[in-house]
Design a protein around this motif. Structure first.
Motif, PDB file in Angstrom:
ATOM      1  N   ALA A 298     -10.250   1.203   3.197  1.00 46.97           N
ATOM      2  CA  ALA A 298     -11.028   0.531   4.088  1.00 46.97           C
ATOM      3  C   ALA A 298     -12.403   1.686   4.242  1.00 46.97           C
ATOM      4  CB  ALA A 298     -10.636   0.998   5.606  1.00 46.97           C
ATOM      5  N   ILE A 299     -12.461   0.752   3.988  1.00 47.26           N
ATOM      6  CA  ILE A 299     -14.751   1.007   3.840  1.00 47.26           C
ATOM      7  C   ILE A 299     -15.316   0.667   5.543  1.00 47.26           C
ATOM      8  CG2 ILE A 299     -16.463   0.402   2.604  1.00 47.26           C
ATOM      9  CD1 ILE A 299     -14.784  -0.922   0.764  1.00 47.26           C
ATOM     10  N   TYR A 300     -15.751   1.486   5.788  1.00 44.65           N
ATOM     11  CA  TYR A 300     -16.012   1.350   7.364  1.00 44.65           C
ATOM     12  C   TYR A 300     -17.560   2.035   7.943  1.00 44.65           C
ATOM     13  CZ  TYR A 300     -16.109   2.354  12.679  1.00 44.65           C
ATOM     14  OH  TYR A 300     -16.388   2.571  13.851  1.00 44.65           O
ATOM     15  N   GLU A 301     -18.567   1.066   7.637  1.00 38.79           N
ATOM     16  CA  GLU A 301     -19.605   1.290   7.973  1.00 38.79           C
ATOM     17  C   GLU A 301     -20.731   1.173   8.938  1.00 38.79           C
ATOM     18  OE1 GLU A 301     -22.086  -0.748   4.183  1.00 38.79           O
ATOM     19  OE2 GLU A 301     -20.313  -1.565   4.289  1.00 38.79           O
ATOM     20  N   VAL A 302     -21.628   2.854   9.118  1.00 39.82           N
ATOM     21  CA  VAL A 302     -21.407   1.895  11.133  1.00 39.82           C
ATOM     22  C   VAL A 302     -23.447   2.386  11.050  1.00 39.82           C
ATOM     23  CG1 VAL A 302     -21.578   3.128  13.347  1.00 39.82           C
ATOM     24  CG2 VAL A 302     -19.626   3.021  10.933  1.00 39.82           C
ATOM     25  N   ASP A 303     -24.034   1.745  12.023  1.00 36.42           N
ATOM     26  CA  ASP A 303     -24.847   2.230  12.322  1.00 36.42           C
ATOM     27  C   ASP A 303     -25.216   2.243  13.288  1.00 36.42           C
ATOM     28  OD1 ASP A 303     -26.035   1.129   9.287  1.00 36.42           O
ATOM     29  OD2 ASP A 303     -27.169  -0.705   9.742  1.00 36.42           O
ATOM     30  N   GLN A 304     -25.804   2.694  13.240  1.00 35.89           N
ATOM     31  CA  GLN A 304     -26.113   4.168  15.075  1.00 35.89           C
ATOM     32  C   GLN A 304     -27.876   4.067  15.585  1.00 35.89           C
ATOM     33  OE1 GLN A 304     -24.018   7.944  16.921  1.00 35.89           O
ATOM     34  NE2 GLN A 304     -26.453   7.782  16.584  1.00 35.89           N
ATOM     35  N   GLU A 305     -28.003   3.319  16.534  1.00 38.57           N
ATOM     36  CA  GLU A 305     -29.296   4.473  16.797  1.00 38.57           C
ATOM     37  C   GLU A 305     -29.366   5.570  17.272  1.00 38.57           C
ATOM     38  OE1 GLU A 305     -30.329   0.400  19.398  1.00 38.57           O
ATOM     39  OE2 GLU A 305     -29.992   1.808  20.402  1.00 38.57           O
ATOM     40  N   THR A 306     -30.698   5.980  17.113  1.00 33.92           N
ATOM     41  CA  THR A 306     -31.112   7.394  17.429  1.00 33.92           C
ATOM     42  C   THR A 306     -32.254   7.422  18.052  1.00 33.92           C
ATOM     43  OG1 THR A 306     -31.489   9.921  17.266  1.00 33.92           O
ATOM     44  CG2 THR A 306     -31.667   8.479  15.406  1.00 33.92           C
ATOM     45  N   SER A 307     -33.078   8.652  18.484  1.00 37.35           N
ATOM     46  CA  SER A 307     -34.183   8.952  18.842  1.00 37.35           C
ATOM     47  C   SER A 307     -35.402   8.763  17.447  1.00 37.35           C
ATOM     48  CB  SER A 307     -34.601   9.531  20.518  1.00 37.35           C
ATOM     49  OG  SER A 307     -34.689  10.797  19.861  1.00 37.35           O
ATOM     50  N   ARG A 308     -36.723   8.286  18.407  1.00 38.08           N
ATOM     51  CA  ARG A 308     -37.652   8.882  17.197  1.00 38.08           C
ATOM     52  C   ARG A 308     -37.789  10.033  16.955  1.00 38.08           C
ATOM     53  NH1 ARG A 308     -39.124   4.864  14.099  1.00 38.08           N
ATOM     54  NH2 ARG A 308     -40.008   2.940  16.319  1.00 38.08           N
ATOM     55  N   HIS A 309     -37.560  11.716  17.845  1.00 36.39           N
ATOM     56  CA  HIS A 309     -37.994  12.853  17.269  1.00 36.39           C
ATOM     57  C   HIS A 309     -36.762  13.567  17.967  1.00 36.39           C
ATOM     58  CE1 HIS A 309     -37.351  11.118  22.332  1.00 36.39           C
ATOM     59  NE2 HIS A 309     -36.542  12.219  22.273  1.00 36.39           N
ATOM     60  N   ASP A 310     -35.630  12.779  17.562  1.00 34.56           N
ATOM     61  CA  ASP A 310     -33.996  14.170  17.483  1.00 34.56           C
ATOM     62  C   ASP A 310     -33.219  12.182  16.573  1.00 34.56           C
ATOM     63  OD1 ASP A 310     -34.271  16.008  18.337  1.00 34.56           O
ATOM     64  OD2 ASP A 310     -35.236  15.165  20.833  1.00 34.56           O
ATOM     65  N   LEU A 311     -32.305  13.097  16.039  1.00 38.33           N
ATOM     66  CA  LEU A 311     -31.071  12.367  15.144  1.00 38.33           C
ATOM     67  C   LEU A 311     -30.240  13.324  15.844  1.00 38.33           C
ATOM     68  CD1 LEU A 311     -32.404  14.045  11.332  1.00 38.33           C
ATOM     69  CD2 LEU A 311     -32.216  11.618  12.215  1.00 38.33           C
ATOM     70  N   PHE A 312     -29.548  12.324  16.365  1.00 36.90           N
ATOM     71  CA  PHE A 312     -27.940  12.585  17.024  1.00 36.90           C
ATOM     72  C   PHE A 312     -26.711  11.883  16.317  1.00 36.90           C
ATOM     73  CE2 PHE A 312     -24.975   9.791  19.939  1.00 36.90           C
ATOM     74  CZ  PHE A 312     -23.959  11.018  20.255  1.00 36.90           C
ATOM     75  N   PRO A 313     -26.366  12.518  15.352  1.00 38.21           N
ATOM     76  CA  PRO A 313     -25.019  13.005  14.456  1.00 38.21           C
ATOM     77  C   PRO A 313     -23.984  11.461  15.149  1.00 38.21           C
ATOM     78  CG  PRO A 313     -25.434  14.898  15.531  1.00 38.21           C
ATOM     79  CD  PRO A 313     -26.149  13.985  16.508  1.00 38.21           C
ATOM     80  N   ALA A 314     -23.566  10.690  14.486  1.00 32.06           N
ATOM     81  CA  ALA A 314     -23.047   9.915  14.147  1.00 32.06           C
ATOM     82  C   ALA A 314     -21.473  10.006  13.669  1.00 32.06           C
ATOM     83  CB  ALA A 314     -23.388   8.230  13.389  1.00 32.06           C
ATOM     84  N   MET A 315     -20.612  10.635  14.152  1.00 32.09           N
ATOM     85  CA  MET A 315     -19.288  10.377  13.935  1.00 32.09           C
ATOM     86  C   MET A 315     -17.922   9.697  14.280  1.00 32.09           C
ATOM     87  SD  MET A 315     -19.786  14.216  15.162  1.00 32.09           S
ATOM     88  CE  MET A 315     -18.246  15.295  14.014  1.00 32.09           C
ATOM     89  N   TYR A 316     -18.445   8.495  13.360  1.00 32.18           N
ATOM     90  CA  TYR A 316     -17.329   7.359  13.846  1.00 32.18           C
ATOM     91  C   TYR A 316     -16.321   7.352  13.266  1.00 32.18           C
ATOM     92  CZ  TYR A 316     -20.807   5.696  16.711  1.00 32.18           C
ATOM     93  OH  TYR A 316     -22.220   5.056  17.961  1.00 32.18           O
ATOM     94  N   THR A 317     -16.613   7.568  11.943  1.00 32.90           N
ATOM     95  CA  THR A 317     -15.653   7.932  11.029  1.00 32.90           C
ATOM     96  C   THR A 317     -14.503   8.673  10.391  1.00 32.90           C
ATOM     97  OG1 THR A 317     -16.718   8.522   9.374  1.00 32.90           O
ATOM     98  CG2 THR A 317     -16.751   6.567   9.416  1.00 32.90           C
ATOM     99  N   GLU A 318     -14.191   9.761  11.669  1.00 29.79           N
ATOM    100  CA  GLU A 318     -14.096  11.408  11.594  1.00 29.79           C
ATOM    101  C   GLU A 318     -12.159  11.028  12.364  1.00 29.79           C
ATOM    102  OE1 GLU A 318     -14.678  13.947  14.884  1.00 29.79           O
ATOM    103  OE2 GLU A 318     -14.260  16.099  12.960  1.00 29.79           O
ATOM    104  N   ALA A 319     -12.563   9.846  12.771  1.00 27.99           N
ATOM    105  CA  ALA A 319     -10.847   9.615  13.632  1.00 27.99           C
ATOM    106  C   ALA A 319     -10.544   8.252  13.380  1.00 27.99           C
ATOM    107  CB  ALA A 319     -10.935   9.634  15.402  1.00 27.99           C
ATOM    108  N   MET A 320     -11.791   7.548  13.213  1.00 31.35           N
ATOM    109  CA  MET A 320     -10.878   5.902  12.383  1.00 31.35           C
ATOM    110  C   MET A 320     -10.088   6.688  10.794  1.00 31.35           C
ATOM    111  SD  MET A 320     -11.245   4.068  15.338  1.00 31.35           S
ATOM    112  CE  MET A 320     -11.333   5.291  15.592  1.00 31.35           C
ATOM    113  N   SER A 321     -10.460   7.085  10.505  1.00 35.94           N
ATOM    114  CA  SER A 321     -10.353   7.491   9.060  1.00 35.94           C
ATOM    115  C   SER A 321      -8.851   8.226   8.871  1.00 35.94           C
ATOM    116  CB  SER A 321     -10.858   8.288   8.180  1.00 35.94           C
ATOM    117  OG  SER A 321     -11.120   9.522   8.945  1.00 35.94           O
ATOM    118  N   ARG A 322      -8.616   8.356   9.803  1.00 36.33           N
ATOM    119  CA  ARG A 322      -7.216   9.404  11.063  1.00 36.33           C
ATOM    120  C   ARG A 322      -5.994   8.216  11.791  1.00 36.33           C
ATOM    121  NH1 ARG A 322     -10.959  13.588   9.824  1.00 36.33           N
ATOM    122  NH2 ARG A 322     -10.111  14.894   7.746  1.00 36.33           N
TER     123      ARG A 322
END
Ligand code: MOS
Length: 727
Positions: A298-322
């Protein structure tokens, strides 16, 4: 269900009678009311601001447009090691980062006067171009940095996913789009702030009283000991109330300046532009399998928005890989900066959109190989965490699927799309999906006081968002000591009684209960009684010759370093999991959904859902079932109703009212049958609980979209599904 297991929510009566006091229900003597004026451009600079008309409104006491940085320091973003929902503090400069950013705070004797005055604040702007969506030209794309203080942020990779995928007998390669969604808790963001001498008392519905306390102290340059934050109830948090909000500092300063308590309640439209929200995300899922649908890569690529001033971390693969035993997995993730307030955690923030993508792709695989979707999922189940090679602490995915299929009547399903019809001609579709959510743990401190009157008071780290944590703690204490529920009082969400750490990530109950359990062991030791068994609390305390006997315990998650307790006390995020020394821990769920699609209008209805959950031991049966129903309803909304539309002309969000941001209502909700495996987890903590709040939502959206495919043969890779999609 036994009578004991079916005990009602302990605060049910207080909640429905209005006796439960929410943050902004407070009306201290001399109260003044605040309202905000907000920017009407998507980005730019305030050139001129005219407050004369606002100040002239009868009853207006204060109009603030700008604080000195010496008076109000900018906060640090919670995911960058600080306390705040975002790093940008409005009212500190003329810079406008997003539409709806506050430009003035007005305080008046009445809410009406404050609102009118806020509407009369006039500003002239220098507008700048802005980006709002993943594909916008000015949106900045970057690989997710690994330096953020969150575990497991590095891209997850095991084996050689690219090579194995390329050589796979069967391949699925699709892209799924998930929109921005607004968190719409019934209780609006707001606070009541009162100074008592040098002490500032904050009443605010929050999931993180400790962050408010420590974060506000830093912003004002005062001692955290001089800040009290009280939040015994929330009317819904869902992640939006997970830390220090930009309104609190300004309101606290206004209250100090006026020498009066001040109440601020954000309007609903302002909440859409200031509250954290679920950012849009795009998911490319590539699945490789053999001819039987046995997953190889499985190759699971994600693009997720964040704001200009902060980096909202994206953790989509943590659960899907399990979710499955996929031996080759990779999950590169990118963040995309756009010009909105910082997006944030919203119930199953990553796992729900991720499950839409991943579990749709798995359904596509089932059809590609001609296998029943339940059978295919069972064939790919695993007892081993494929990423670490460790065992799961507990995993009952197969039982969730089998029991759910049985209760739903899945065996009667004709697999051919469009093959099942109701008497009225509606198309019937049956869909299934599973979900997983990390079972994380935060440090917790519990204090127990037993009285000669037989009463027990528990003060612990935790916040009641409606999920039932107060009930779960009460039942644990009552059952442990063998006393009646009404002998137990639970104080939570209050920095005066115990340090308060963030209640989120579905770790609240799994963190508070072990601490209370440990404090009860300590209490029993102090009373000189047996470690377990019924106890006559009053007699035991009297025998100790004191009016009360107290005990305290601090607990950490498995392998969690003790310095996490210091982080927690400082109001900072401090959790571990889902990977622990020797095991990996997740909660799991299986959802079965029936949709009916009217032949002429193509309107989609959901008459029934069956959900079976593996969350370890169920600590409070009634509130747990209620939580799952809430997750299912939310999932129906996500699949069929909810989306925040960008406002291309003026920035921000187009649909920013409850009339136009459509969530599920009673008429949308059919029968929701909830069942629990209810097997204690043997490793995570001595109480045997994992998390529940968020896993309940994970997998609902793809169960609906998979059912729509089964009904129509149309594979929809963008939610929400609309009638137009099905014409
Ligand atoms: Mo939750 S979205 O972690 O409050």
């Amino acid at each position: 269900m036994t009578a004991a297991a079916a005990r009602p929510r302990v605060d049910a009566r207080a909640k429905v009678t209005g006796a439960a006091r929410y943050g902004t229900d407070r009306t201290p003597e001399g109260l003044a009311y605040a309202a905000m004026a907000v920017a009407t451009v998507g980005k730019g600079r305030v050139v001129e601001i005219d407050t004369a008309a606002a100040a002239a409104v009868a009853g207006v006491r204060l109009v603030l447009t700008r604080f000195e940085a010496s008076e109000l320091k900018p906060p640090v973003y919670i995911m960058a090691g600080g306390h705040a929902v975002q790093s940008l503090q409005p009212l500190l400069s003329d810079h406008i980062a997003y539409r709806g950013q506050p430009i003035a705070l007005v305080v008046a004797d009445t809410p009406v006067a404050a609102t009118e005055a806020a509407n009369r604040v006039c500003a002239r702007y220098e507008a700048a171009p802005f980006a709002l969506e993943l594909d916008d030209e000015d949106a900045e794309k970057l690989r997710q940095p690994e330096a953020l203080p969150v575990p497991a942020l590095a891209d997850i990779a095991v084996g050689d996913a690219e090579a194995v995928f390329a050589g796979s007998e069967v391949r699925v390669d699709e892209v799924y789009d998930h929109p921005k969604q607004a968190a719409t808790p019934m209780e609006l963001l707001g606070c009541v702030v009162e100074w008592r001498g040098d002490t500032v008392v904050v009443h605010e519905g929050t999931q993180n009283a400790g962050a408010l306390r420590n974060g506000l102290a830093l912003q004002l340059g005062i001692d955290p000991a001089d800040v009290e934050v009280i939040s015994p109830y929330l009317g819904g948090g869902f992640g939006q109330k997970n830390s220090l909000q930009p309104h609190l500092g300004p309101v606290a300063l206004a209250a100090r300046r006026l020498g009066r308590p001040v109440k601020f309640v954000m309007t609903r439209p302002q909440t859409f532009h200031q509250g954290s929200f679920r950012p849009a995300s795009r998911h490319r899922v590539r699945l490789g399998a053999d001819g039987n649908g046995r997953l190889t890569a499985a190759i699971y690529e994600v693009d997720q928005e964040t704001s200009r001033h902060d980096l909202f971390p994206a953790m989509y693969t943590e659960a899907m890989s399990r979710l499955y035993g996929v031996p080759n997995f990779s999950g590169p993730t990118r963040l995309v900066r756009v010009d909105t307030q910082t997006p944030g955690y919203m119930r199953a923030p990553f796992e729900s959109p991720a499950s839409f993508a991943f579990e749709s792709a798995v359904d596509e695989l089932a059809y590609a190989v001609g296998r029943d979707p339940v059978a295919l999922r069972l064939a790919n189940d695993t007892g081993t965490d494929p990423i670490t090679g460790q065992p799961f602490s507990s995993r009952h995915v197969a039982e969730c699927l089998r029991r759910g299929a049985e209760r739903f009547g899945w065996a009667a399903r004709d697999p051919a799309p469009g093959s099942m019809r109701a008497d009225d001609g509606s198309l019937i579709g049956w869909g299934v999906a599973i979900g997983a959510y990390p079972a994380c743990v935060a440090p917790a401190i519990a204090h127990v006081r037993a009285g000669a009157d037989g009463r027990v008071v528990v003060a612990v780290d935790g916040h009641e968002m409606g999920q039932g944590i107060r009930s779960a703690i009460t039942f644990l204490v009552a059952d442990d000591l063998g006393i009646a529920v009404d002998r137990v009082t639970v104080d939570i969400g209050d920095t005066r009684v115990a340090p308060q750490h963030l209640t989120a990530g579905s770790w609240g109950t799994a963190s508070a209960l072990p601490a209370v359990h440990a404090a009860l062991r300590e209490l029993r030791a102090r009373l000189g009684v047996a470690e377990t068994g019924m106890l006559d609390v009053g007699a035991a305390v009297a025998a100790a010759g004191q009016p009360t006997v107290e005990a305290e315990a601090a607990t950490l998650g498995p392998g969690q370093p003790p310095e996490m307790l210091d982080r927690s006390r400082a109001g900072k995020v401090a959790f571990t999991g889902p990977v622990y020394p020797g095991f990996t821990s997740f909660s799991f769920v299986a959802h079965f959904v029936e949709v009916r699609i009217e032949a002429t209008t193509r309107r989609v209805r959901v008459p029934r859902v069956v959900s079976v959950v593996d969350c370890g031991r169920v600590a409070s049966a009634v509130t747990a079932a209620s939580q799952v129903r809430g997750g299912v309803v939310w999932g129906l909304g996500a699949a069929l109703r909810e989306a925040s539309e960008p406002e291309r002309r003026y920035g921000g969000f187009f649909n920013a009212t409850m009339e136009e941001y459509v969530i599920s209502v009673n008429a949308d909700i059919g029968e929701i049958e909830v069942d629990f495996i209810d097997e204690p987890d043997p490793l995570l903590n001595p109480v045997g609980v994992k998390g529940l709040g968020e896993v309940a939502l994970v997998g609902v959206v793809p169960a609906v979209t998979n059912a729509v495919f089964h009904a129509t043969g149309q594979r929809l890779r963008r939610v929400p599904i609309t009638i137009a999609d099905l014409l």
